[in-house]
Design a protein around this motif. Structure first.
Motif, short mmCIF file in Angstrom:
data_model
loop_
_atom_site.label_atom_id
_atom_site.label_comp_id
_atom_site.label_asym_id
_atom_site.label_seq_id
_atom_site.Cartn_x
_atom_site.Cartn_y
_atom_site.Cartn_z
N VAL A 53 9.56 15.27 10.58
CA VAL A 53 9.26 14.06 9.82
C VAL A 53 10.21 13.97 8.63
N VAL A 54 10.83 12.81 8.49
CA VAL A 54 11.76 12.57 7.40
C VAL A 54 11.04 11.73 6.34
N ALA A 55 11.05 12.21 5.11
CA ALA A 55 10.38 11.49 4.02
C ALA A 55 10.89 10.06 3.92
N GLY A 56 9.97 9.12 3.72
CA GLY A 56 10.34 7.72 3.55
C GLY A 56 10.48 6.94 4.85
N THR A 57 10.18 7.58 5.99
CA THR A 57 10.32 6.88 7.27
C THR A 57 8.98 6.65 7.96
N GLU A 58 7.90 6.70 7.19
CA GLU A 58 6.59 6.48 7.79
C GLU A 58 6.46 5.06 8.32
N ARG A 69 5.89 17.92 13.13
CA ARG A 69 5.66 17.71 11.69
C ARG A 69 6.93 18.05 10.90
N GLN A 70 7.61 19.10 11.29
CA GLN A 70 8.83 19.51 10.59
C GLN A 70 9.95 18.48 10.73
N GLY A 114 3.84 9.85 7.88
CA GLY A 114 4.68 10.55 6.91
C GLY A 114 4.32 12.01 6.76
N GLY A 115 3.67 12.58 7.79
CA GLY A 115 3.31 13.99 7.79
C GLY A 115 1.98 14.30 7.13
N GLY A 116 1.33 13.30 6.54
CA GLY A 116 0.09 13.54 5.80
C GLY A 116 -1.17 13.35 6.60
#
Length: 178
Positions: A20-25, A17-18, A74-76
Motif C-alpha cells: 500500500v502506497v500512502a495517499g493512494t487510497e 498491506r506492505q 490506505g492500509g487502515g
C-alpha cells in the motif's frame, strides 16, 4: 468523534498491506456530486461495480472493482468493506447490489449499519435489506430467497465450518424484486 461500529483490521496477506502506497487510497465519496465527477473522469457511465470500504470516519471510499480492499482503505481499519454495484438513474445514484465480500477484512453482518450510513451520507439510494440499524434477522432466516411483504429478497450466505457448526461468514445482498 468517530462513527459507532466495530472496526475491522486487515487480516489478509502481509505483502498486500506492505504494498500500500500512502495517499493512494480509494476515492472518498461524500456526496453524489463526488461520484459524478469521479466516474466522469474515469470514463465510466451507467452501471459499474466497485471495491468499497467505509473508513473509520464513516465515509465511503471506492476503487476499481479488482482493487485490494487494503489499498482502498490506505492500509487502515474499516467499518465495512465489500463490493457495490452502482447505477445512475434519473433520480441520482442507486446501489443495486452490495456485498461484504472482502477476504482482507472479513467484515461480518454487523457492518451493514455502517455501510448503510455511508451510502445515505453520500446520497446513494441503498437496496432494501441493507439496514441502518442493528437487529437484522438471523442469517439462517435470510439464506436463499425469502418472500416478504414487498417481494423477494435474494441473498447468498457463504458458511464456514463443519456441517454441524457451520457459521455464516459472508452475506451478499443480491437485490430485491417485486
Amino acid at each position: 468523534m468517530s462513527p459507532p461500529g466495530r472496526r475491522y483490521g486487515y487480516v489478509g496477506p502481509p505483502e498486500l498491506r506492505q504494498a500500500v502506497v500512502a495517499g493512494t487510497e480509494g476515492q472518498v465519496i461524500r456526496r453524489a456530486a463526488d461520484l459524478d465527477a469521479w466516474t466522469a473522469a474515469a470514463g465510466q457511465d451507467g452501471e459499474e461495480t466497485f471495491t468499497f470500504v467505509v473508513g473509520p470516519d464513516g465515509l465511503l471510499r471506492l476503487a476499481p472493482r479488482r482493487s485490494e480492499h487494503v489499498a482502498c482503505a490506505g492500509g487502515g481499519e474499516v467499518l465495512g468493506a465489500g463490493e457495490v454495484t452502482l447505477r445512475r438513474t434519473g433520480g441520482g445514484w442507486r446501489a443495486d447490489q452490495v456485498s461484504n465480500q472482502s477476504t482482507g477484512y472479513c467484515p461480518d453482518p454487523d457492518s451493514w449499519p455502517a455501510v448503510a450510513a455511508a451510502l445515505d451520507r453520500a446520497g446513494i439510494a441503498r437496496p432494501r435489506g441493507v439496514h441502518a440499524r442493528a437487529g437484522v434477522p438471523p442469517l439462517r432466516a435470510l439464506s436463499g430467497e425469502q418472500r416478504g411483504p414487498r417481494g423477494r429478497l435474494r441473498l447468498r450466505v457463504l458458511r464456514r465450518g463443519s456441517s454441524r457448526g457451520m457459521e455464516p461468514r459472508r452475506v451478499s445482498f443480491l437485490g430485491s424484486s417485486p
